[in-house]
Design an enzyme around this catalytic site. Structure first.
Site, mmCIF file in Angstrom:
data_model
loop_
_atom_site.group_PDB
_atom_site.id
_atom_site.type_symbol
_atom_site.label_atom_id
_atom_site.label_comp_id
_atom_site.label_asym_id
_atom_site.label_seq_id
_atom_site.Cartn_x
_atom_site.Cartn_y
_atom_site.Cartn_z
ATOM 1 N N ASP A 23 29.593 16.806 -3.896
ATOM 2 C CA ASP A 23 29.003 17.962 -3.214
ATOM 3 C C ASP A 23 27.473 17.988 -3.363
ATOM 4 O O ASP A 23 26.935 17.529 -4.366
ATOM 5 C CB ASP A 23 29.613 19.249 -3.799
ATOM 6 C CG ASP A 23 29.421 20.443 -2.883
ATOM 7 O OD1 ASP A 23 28.988 20.255 -1.724
ATOM 8 O OD2 ASP A 23 29.696 21.574 -3.326
ATOM 9 N N GLY A 24 26.814 18.543 -2.356
ATOM 10 C CA GLY A 24 25.372 18.790 -2.447
ATOM 11 C C GLY A 24 24.502 17.890 -1.580
ATOM 12 O O GLY A 24 23.277 17.917 -1.708
ATOM 13 N N ASN A 25 25.119 17.119 -0.685
ATOM 14 C CA ASN A 25 24.323 16.239 0.194
ATOM 15 C C ASN A 25 23.323 17.032 1.034
ATOM 16 O O ASN A 25 22.176 16.628 1.216
ATOM 17 C CB ASN A 25 25.221 15.476 1.178
ATOM 18 C CG ASN A 25 26.151 14.501 0.481
ATOM 19 O OD1 ASN A 25 25.957 14.188 -0.685
ATOM 20 N ND2 ASN A 25 27.155 14.023 1.200
ATOM 21 N N TRP A 28 20.500 18.432 -1.082
ATOM 22 C CA TRP A 28 19.654 17.298 -1.514
ATOM 23 C C TRP A 28 18.651 16.975 -0.405
ATOM 24 O O TRP A 28 17.465 16.772 -0.664
ATOM 25 C CB TRP A 28 20.551 16.086 -1.799
ATOM 26 C CG TRP A 28 19.832 14.852 -2.238
ATOM 27 C CD1 TRP A 28 19.556 14.480 -3.529
ATOM 28 C CD2 TRP A 28 19.291 13.815 -1.394
ATOM 29 N NE1 TRP A 28 18.884 13.274 -3.536
ATOM 30 C CE2 TRP A 28 18.704 12.851 -2.244
ATOM 31 C CE3 TRP A 28 19.252 13.610 -0.015
ATOM 32 C CZ2 TRP A 28 18.087 11.693 -1.754
ATOM 33 C CZ3 TRP A 28 18.632 12.466 0.482
ATOM 34 C CH2 TRP A 28 18.055 11.529 -0.396
ATOM 35 N N HIS A 40 23.913 13.050 4.001
ATOM 36 C CA HIS A 40 25.244 12.432 3.998
ATOM 37 C C HIS A 40 25.143 10.909 3.914
ATOM 38 O O HIS A 40 25.974 10.255 3.283
ATOM 39 C CB HIS A 40 26.024 12.844 5.244
ATOM 40 C CG HIS A 40 26.400 14.300 5.242
ATOM 41 N ND1 HIS A 40 26.962 14.925 4.142
ATOM 42 C CD2 HIS A 40 26.272 15.277 6.196
ATOM 43 C CE1 HIS A 40 27.178 16.202 4.418
ATOM 44 N NE2 HIS A 40 26.754 16.445 5.655
ATOM 45 N N SER A 68 37.047 17.721 3.700
ATOM 46 C CA SER A 68 38.164 18.657 3.509
ATOM 47 C C SER A 68 38.609 19.196 4.861
ATOM 48 O O SER A 68 37.839 19.179 5.833
ATOM 49 C CB SER A 68 37.728 19.820 2.609
ATOM 50 O OG SER A 68 36.871 20.709 3.306
ATOM 51 N N TRP A 72 36.231 21.183 8.856
ATOM 52 C CA TRP A 72 36.253 21.256 10.328
ATOM 53 C C TRP A 72 35.484 22.479 10.823
ATOM 54 O O TRP A 72 35.160 22.571 12.007
ATOM 55 C CB TRP A 72 37.700 21.315 10.851
ATOM 56 C CG TRP A 72 38.424 19.994 10.794
ATOM 57 C CD1 TRP A 72 39.382 19.636 9.890
ATOM 58 C CD2 TRP A 72 38.257 18.872 11.669
ATOM 59 N NE1 TRP A 72 39.817 18.356 10.147
ATOM 60 C CE2 TRP A 72 39.158 17.862 11.231
ATOM 61 C CE3 TRP A 72 37.452 18.611 12.781
ATOM 62 C CZ2 TRP A 72 39.259 16.622 11.873
ATOM 63 C CZ3 TRP A 72 37.555 17.380 13.414
ATOM 64 C CH2 TRP A 72 38.451 16.398 12.961
ATOM 65 N N ARG A 74 32.534 23.111 10.218
ATOM 66 C CA ARG A 74 31.101 22.764 10.340
ATOM 67 C C ARG A 74 30.731 22.426 11.791
ATOM 68 O O ARG A 74 31.612 22.139 12.606
ATOM 69 C CB ARG A 74 30.793 21.580 9.429
ATOM 70 C CG ARG A 74 30.998 21.974 7.971
ATOM 71 C CD ARG A 74 30.438 20.957 7.047
ATOM 72 N NE ARG A 74 30.642 21.378 5.670
ATOM 73 C CZ ARG A 74 30.040 20.856 4.632
ATOM 74 N NH1 ARG A 74 29.174 19.860 4.800
ATOM 75 N NH2 ARG A 74 30.270 21.287 3.423
ATOM 76 N N LEU A 134 41.117 -1.298 -9.566
ATOM 77 C CA LEU A 134 40.786 0.122 -9.376
ATOM 78 C C LEU A 134 41.447 0.591 -8.087
ATOM 79 O O LEU A 134 41.316 -0.065 -7.053
ATOM 80 C CB LEU A 134 39.261 0.293 -9.247
ATOM 81 C CG LEU A 134 38.760 1.651 -8.741
ATOM 82 C CD1 LEU A 134 39.039 2.762 -9.754
ATOM 83 C CD2 LEU A 134 37.257 1.613 -8.445
ATOM 84 N N SER A 199 37.778 24.132 -4.490
ATOM 85 C CA SER A 199 37.761 23.973 -3.030
ATOM 86 C C SER A 199 38.991 23.234 -2.492
ATOM 87 O O SER A 199 38.870 22.319 -1.671
ATOM 88 C CB SER A 199 36.470 23.270 -2.580
ATOM 89 O OG SER A 199 35.332 23.994 -2.996
ATOM 90 N N GLU A 210 40.250 17.767 -17.410
ATOM 91 C CA GLU A 210 39.036 18.315 -18.007
ATOM 92 C C GLU A 210 38.037 18.496 -16.868
ATOM 93 O O GLU A 210 37.846 17.583 -16.050
ATOM 94 C CB GLU A 210 38.469 17.342 -19.055
ATOM 95 C CG GLU A 210 39.364 17.161 -20.255
ATOM 96 C CD GLU A 210 39.612 18.466 -21.018
ATOM 97 O OE1 GLU A 210 38.689 19.294 -21.116
ATOM 98 O OE2 GLU A 210 40.746 18.645 -21.500
HETATM 99 C C1 IPE Z 1 34.023 20.345 -0.895
HETATM 100 O O1 IPE Z 1 32.694 20.656 -0.642
HETATM 101 C C2 IPE Z 1 34.505 19.295 0.049
HETATM 102 C C3 IPE Z 1 33.896 17.979 -0.105
HETATM 103 C C4 IPE Z 1 33.039 17.631 -1.020
HETATM 104 C C5 IPE Z 1 34.339 17.007 0.840
HETATM 105 P P1 IPE Z 1 32.288 21.897 0.272
HETATM 106 O O2 IPE Z 1 30.810 21.944 0.275
HETATM 107 O O3 IPE Z 1 32.967 21.793 1.588
HETATM 108 O O4 IPE Z 1 32.929 23.101 -0.530
HETATM 109 P P2 IPE Z 1 32.625 24.663 -0.512
HETATM 110 O O5 IPE Z 1 32.715 25.130 0.911
HETATM 111 O O6 IPE Z 1 31.248 24.846 -1.051
HETATM 112 O O7 IPE Z 1 33.650 25.255 -1.411
HETATM 113 C C1 IPE Z 2 29.181 17.331 0.418
HETATM 114 O O1 IPE Z 2 27.919 17.828 0.662
HETATM 115 C C2 IPE Z 2 29.747 16.530 1.552
HETATM 116 C C3 IPE Z 2 30.807 17.198 2.292
HETATM 117 C C4 IPE Z 2 31.294 18.384 2.057
HETATM 118 C C5 IPE Z 2 31.380 16.488 3.405
HETATM 119 P P1 IPE Z 2 27.684 19.159 1.493
HETATM 120 O O2 IPE Z 2 27.562 18.814 2.929
HETATM 121 O O3 IPE Z 2 28.734 20.174 1.190
HETATM 122 O O4 IPE Z 2 26.300 19.621 0.920
HETATM 123 P P2 IPE Z 2 25.852 21.100 0.576
HETATM 124 O O5 IPE Z 2 26.889 21.680 -0.316
HETATM 125 O O6 IPE Z 2 25.756 21.838 1.873
HETATM 126 O O7 IPE Z 2 24.525 20.958 -0.106
HETATM 127 MG MG MG Z 3 28.916 21.637 -0.165
#
Ligand code: IPE
Ligand code: IPE
Ligand code: MG
Length: 243
Positions: A23-25, A28, A40, A68, A72, A74, A134, A199, A210
């Site tokens: 998460d966080g792309n 970032w 991404h 996830s 969809w 988005r 793996l 999520s 953990e």
């Molecule tokens: C969870 O991240 C899904 C993925 C990393 C693929 P999200 O950014 O979609 O989650 P929420 O909406 O913050 O819970």
């Molecule tokens: C995770 O990064 C990738 C996916 C959920 C597909 P995000 O796109 O959720 O990045 P943030 O959370 O908006 O920073």
């Molecule tokens: Mg996110």
């Protein structure tokens, strides 16, 4: 007691199954004045780095959350980017992963996925099916609520067809009818970007995982961060309800 060590990591206490919520792309990228798509792109590049780390530490199972069912919601162009990047990942890296002994399995529903992505998924799964260094499970179009619903429907079908009776339904049967059938439960769940929630990811499989949360955004989650997570895992006392 003798500990075999690699970068302060006790190689006798390595998790069997690590799950990661990448998460966080978007944040970032925003921090750097870049578009979410660029975030991404760096995110998928980082997945390669992290797979290598898991090979290095001889992790047997790695599950990553890539898309996830809730994603969809988005904008269409962001979804297209995510799908394109996933295809490119398989196209450009599938063979190399196969050569490194990685088995790839995509978990989630195949519903709503276009034929081109389905073909690539089938190809890469087939190509890597005999590898076992793996196992890389990519949760793509995945949500636990959908996974358990599909599981319940499969079992109900078998009951209605007299292949099973209600007394056959036990925890093992449920596990065997999840997408993660044959994969041990998660030992360590890592989520980047500071969010502290699951999520809809592997809810049953994480029953005794953990949990490790870091503020670092996914594209920056590299060796040092990975080692910090493993270190923290090795400090935890896992009791599974015992003493
Ligand atoms: C969870 O991240 C899904 C993925 C990393 C693929 P999200 O950014 O979609 O989650 P929420 O909406 O913050 O819970
Ligand atoms: C995770 O990064 C990738 C996916 C959920 C597909 P995000 O796109 O959720 O990045 P943030 O959370 O908006 O920073
Ligand atoms: Mg996110």
């Amino acid at each position: 007691m003798f500990f075999k060590r690699k970068s302060n990591i006790n190689l006798d206490n390595i998790p069997t199954h690590i799950a990661m919520i990448m998460d966080g792309n978007g944040r970032w990228a925003k921090k750097r004045g870049l578009s979410r798509s660029v975030g991404h792109r760096y995110g998928i590049e980082n997945l390669k780095t992290v797979v290598e780390l898991n090979l290095k530490f001889k992790i047997k199972f790695l599950t990553v959350y890539a898309f996830s069912i809730e994603n969809w919601k988005r904008p269409k162009d962001e979804i297209e980017t995510l799908f394109e990047l996933m295809k490119q990942f398989f196209d450009s890296y599938g063979q190399e992963l196969s050569d490194k002994g990685v088995r790839i399995k995509v978990i989630g529903t195949r519903e709503n996925l276009s034929n081109d992505i389905l073909e690539i998924i089938d190809k890469v799964e087939n190509m890597t099916k005999d590898n076992d260094d793996l196992t890389l499970l990519i949760a793509f179009n995945y949500g636990f609520s959908e996974e358990i619903l599909t599981c319940v429907k499969k079992i109900t079908h078998k009951c209605l067809n007299n292949e099973l009776t209600i007394s056959d339904i036990n925890n093992e049967l449920i596990e065997n009818n999840l997408y993660t059938s044959g994969v041990p439960n998660v030992d360590l769940l890592i989520r980047t970007s500071g969010e502290q929630r699951l999520s809809n990811f592997l809810l049953l499989q994480c029953s005794y995982a953990e949990l490790y949360f870091t503020e670092v955004y996914w594209p920056d989650f590299k060796e040092q961060e990975y080692l910090a997570a493993l270190n923290e895992y090795q400090k935890r006392q896992r009791r599974f309800g015992g003493l």
